[in-house]
Scaffold this motif. Structure first.
Motif, PDB file in Angstrom:
ATOM      1  N   GLY A  44       4.313  -0.535  18.818  1.00 20.47           N
ATOM      2  CA  GLY A  44       4.877  -0.360  17.484  1.00 20.47           C
ATOM      3  C   GLY A  44       5.002   1.094  17.096  1.00 20.47           C
ATOM      4  N   ALA A  45       5.102   1.323  15.789  1.00 22.92           N
ATOM      5  CA  ALA A  45       5.357   2.668  15.273  1.00 22.92           C
ATOM      6  C   ALA A  45       4.119   3.545  15.385  1.00 22.92           C
ATOM      7  N   ALA A  64      -5.176   8.563  10.372  1.00 22.32           N
ATOM      8  CA  ALA A  64      -3.733   8.440  10.590  1.00 22.32           C
ATOM      9  C   ALA A  64      -3.320   7.002  10.314  1.00 22.32           C
ATOM     10  N   ASP A  65      -2.097   6.847   9.784  1.00 25.37           N
ATOM     11  CA  ASP A  65      -1.620   5.505   9.451  1.00 25.37           C
ATOM     12  C   ASP A  65      -0.099   5.517   9.406  1.00 25.37           C
ATOM     13  N   SER A  66       0.466   4.339   9.269  1.00 25.06           N
ATOM     14  CA  SER A  66       1.920   4.188   9.197  1.00 25.06           C
ATOM     15  C   SER A  66       2.239   3.081   8.215  1.00 25.06           C
ATOM     16  N   SER A  67       3.389   3.186   7.546  1.00 22.53           N
ATOM     17  CA  SER A  67       3.839   2.133   6.633  1.00 22.53           C
ATOM     18  C   SER A  67       4.533   0.994   7.384  1.00 22.53           C
ATOM     19  N   ALA A  68       4.801   1.188   8.679  1.00 23.21           N
ATOM     20  CA  ALA A  68       5.458   0.152   9.486  1.00 23.21           C
ATOM     21  C   ALA A  68       4.518  -1.041   9.644  1.00 23.21           C
ATOM     22  N   PHE A  69       5.097  -2.244   9.651  1.00 20.94           N
ATOM     23  CA  PHE A  69       4.271  -3.443   9.793  1.00 20.94           C
ATOM     24  C   PHE A  69       3.636  -3.510  11.180  1.00 20.94           C
ATOM     25  N   VAL A  70       4.432  -3.242  12.220  1.00 20.27           N
ATOM     26  CA  VAL A  70       3.894  -3.271  13.587  1.00 20.27           C
ATOM     27  C   VAL A  70       3.319  -1.888  13.900  1.00 20.27           C
ATOM     28  N   GLN A 126      -5.097  -8.606   5.918  1.00 22.61           N
ATOM     29  CA  GLN A 126      -5.395  -7.255   5.450  1.00 22.61           C
ATOM     30  C   GLN A 126      -6.649  -6.706   6.124  1.00 22.61           C
ATOM     31  N   ALA A 127      -7.656  -7.548   6.269  1.00 23.53           N
ATOM     32  CA  ALA A 127      -8.884  -7.118   6.931  1.00 23.53           C
ATOM     33  C   ALA A 127      -8.611  -6.762   8.391  1.00 23.53           C
ATOM     34  N   ALA A 128      -7.756  -7.548   9.052  1.00 21.97           N
ATOM     35  CA  ALA A 128      -7.412  -7.267  10.443  1.00 21.97           C
ATOM     36  C   ALA A 128      -6.713  -5.918  10.560  1.00 21.97           C
ATOM     37  N   ARG A 129      -5.846  -5.626   9.606  1.00 18.14           N
ATOM     38  CA  ARG A 129      -5.172  -4.323   9.642  1.00 18.14           C
ATOM     39  C   ARG A 129      -6.156  -3.194   9.368  1.00 18.14           C
ATOM     40  N   ASP A 130      -6.998  -3.378   8.367  1.00 20.64           N
ATOM     41  CA  ASP A 130      -7.968  -2.340   8.011  1.00 20.64           C
ATOM     42  C   ASP A 130      -8.934  -2.050   9.152  1.00 20.64           C
ATOM     43  N   HIS A 144      -3.356  -7.736  13.191  1.00 23.29           N
ATOM     44  CA  HIS A 144      -2.848  -8.309  11.937  1.00 23.29           C
ATOM     45  C   HIS A 144      -1.448  -8.889  12.100  1.00 23.29           C
ATOM     46  N   VAL A 145      -0.671  -8.368  13.055  1.00 24.95           N
ATOM     47  CA  VAL A 145       0.670  -8.894  13.302  1.00 24.95           C
ATOM     48  C   VAL A 145       0.565 -10.294  13.913  1.00 24.95           C
ATOM     49  N   LYS A 146      -0.372 -10.461  14.838  1.00 27.33           N
ATOM     50  CA  LYS A 146      -0.571 -11.789  15.433  1.00 27.33           C
ATOM     51  C   LYS A 146      -1.005 -12.805  14.380  1.00 27.33           C
ATOM     52  N   LEU A 147      -1.910 -12.397  13.500  1.00 31.40           N
ATOM     53  CA  LEU A 147      -2.445 -13.324  12.501  1.00 31.40           C
ATOM     54  C   LEU A 147      -1.407 -13.691  11.445  1.00 31.40           C
ATOM     55  N   ALA A 148      -0.356 -12.879  11.331  1.00 33.94           N
ATOM     56  CA  ALA A 148       0.665 -13.108  10.311  1.00 33.94           C
ATOM     57  C   ALA A 148       1.813 -13.987  10.805  1.00 33.94           C
TER      58      ALA A 148
END
Length: 441
Positions: A44-45, A64-70, A126-130, A144-148
């Motif tokens: 992903g990004a 570091a972070d990104s606003s991209a979903f993936v 959200q927890a998976a992403r965090d 978090h992408v898999k869980l969504a």
């Protein structure tokens, strides 16, 4: 409860077991003086830096972070000062910016760390992403992408196969954090309303199979005994590939180009689900991981817990160094699908599950000979491809033929090259064929 395998996948090979570290408990690596943390450790990004050079950071801080979903946030694995941010060339050929952090030796954690409560699917995602978690030891697909997934899911498949030679990091996870694995499965299943959980694990890991089955039986809720099954699978490479594992555990076939969710399955690595539960319990995101260091060219084989970003050379030094330097090969991952390293200052990333150290005698490839058209490559391919025809199309630069022979479906498992009596560089040809096929699109 123990369950029987549903189906045996086509093809595959029997690779040498070579797992002397299976009985070695995980030990922590002494804190490195520097860690190097790339801003992209996932599919992903890439992420953008949130801190600057000379700033102080703490363990678990998002840097570091990104606003991209993936995408997935990057966290500091040690406390200390950002020395600089500059590009590095990773072994996969990507040039990506990376933080270098000078470790202050204090391991100061972020102040806001604490257990994370989730009550619904949105909070789970959200927890998976965090947590910063991605596929451990795989391609680095963000958790978090898999869980969504929007498709209805009825089965959670946990990948405990670990079918490559030498690697035992997942095996040690199954033994050392058994209850946490089961708790993590139940957390995901409850919030996603998944009825059945299956842990697929090869039959050459009897201690882990017993430990996991006993952990299921220890659960106070009797329904858990029916919801989660430990499935013993015959040892066969590449059993851990998601399409192979889904077929072996459920009998379902994932079509080319489709994801596991298309057949109602969510597949997670056994260490991924365990580390996710660790994040929920403690609030500490992914900052360190277990890796196996093994091979015929390392002085002391070990299972290590290392901060993400630790340079390879620091790890090899802790393991006594290499037995011989001339002609040696250092591989991130296993000998079948790992990537050979050209620079030992490069770091361990989220996806790294092993460092395999091979001597010149083991690593040197025999001379490539003309194809004798024996068909072994075709019979061994778990994706039903025709490696010989793909090689011919590559030599002719025939993008249309490469597409018709589905070169993009190759997962580069290496089975074809492993069985080839002529030592054809078939995986290399597959990779080159993908480049030509993509370039014609």
């Amino acid at each position: 409860m123990l369950a029987q395998m549903m189906e045996k996948f086509k093809g595959g090979v029997s690779v040498p077991h070579h797992k002397p570290t299976a009985t070695m408990a995980t030990v922590p690596l002494p804190a490195p003086k520097l860690v190097v943390i790339p801003l992209q450790q996932h599919i992903g990004a890439p992420c953008q830096p949130l801190v600057k050079a000379k700033e102080l950071v703490q363990v678990g801080q998002v840097i570091a972070d990104s606003s991209a979903f993936v995408s997935a946030p990057i966290h500091a694995s040690v406390s200390g000062k950002i020395k600089h941010i500059k590009p590095i060339l990773l072994a996969n050929g990507k040039r990506i910016d990376a933080f270098t952090i000078e470790n202050d030796g204090n391991d100061t954690p972020i102040a806001e760390m604490g257990s994370v409560t989730i009550t619904n699917k949105k909070e789970l995602i959200q927890a998976a992403r965090d947590s910063g978690l991605v596929g451990i030891g795989g391609a680095g697909f963000p958790l978090h992408v898999k869980l969504a997934a929007k498709e209805p899911l009825d089965t959670l498949v946990i990948n405990g196969a670990e079918c490559e030679s030498y690697i035992t990091s997942d095996y040690r996870e199954a033994i050392e954090n058994t209850d946490r694995i089961i708790t993590g499965m139940l957390t995901v299943m409850d919030q996603l309303q998944i009825k059945t959980g299956i842990i697929g694990i090869e039959d050459n890991k009897p201690q882990a199979i017993t430990a996991l089955a006993e952990a299921v039986n220890r659960q106070p809720d009797l329904n858990t005994h029916q919801r989660i099954k430990v499935m013993k699978l015959p040892t066969r490479y590449p059993q851990g590939a998601e399409k192979m594992l889904i077929y072996a555990t459920t009998g379902r076939k994932v079509a080319p180009g489709e994801l596991p969710a298309s057949v109602g399955c969510l597949i997670l690595n056994i260490s991924t689900v365990s580390l996710f539960q660790h994040y929920l319990d403690t609030g500490m995101p992914l900052t360190e991981k277990r890796i196996t260091v093994d091979g015929d060219n390392i002085v002391e084989s070990k299972n290590l817990r290392v901060p993400i970003g630790t340079p390879i050379e620091d790890i090899l030094t802790f393991c006594g160094g290499l037995k011989e330097a001339a002609g040696a090969k250092i591989i991130l991952g296993g000998p079948m699908m790992g990537i050979a390293q050209f620079d030992l200052t490069l770091p361990i990333t989220k996806q790294t599950n092993a460092i395999t150290c091979l001597s010149a005698k083991t690593a040197t490839q025999p001379q490539e000979m003309p194809c004798i058209r024996c068909g072994r490559c075709t019979r061994s391919c778990p994706m039903n491809l025709l490696p010989l025809e793909i090689e011919r199309a590559l030599k002719n630069k025939d993008a249309q033929s490469l597409k018709e022979h589905h070169v993009a479906a190759c997962m580069e498992c290496g089975c074809c090259a492993f069985v080839c009596p002529s030592n054809r560089r078939l995986v290399q040809y597959m990779r080159e064929g993908k480049v030509i096929e993509r370039g014609a699109q």
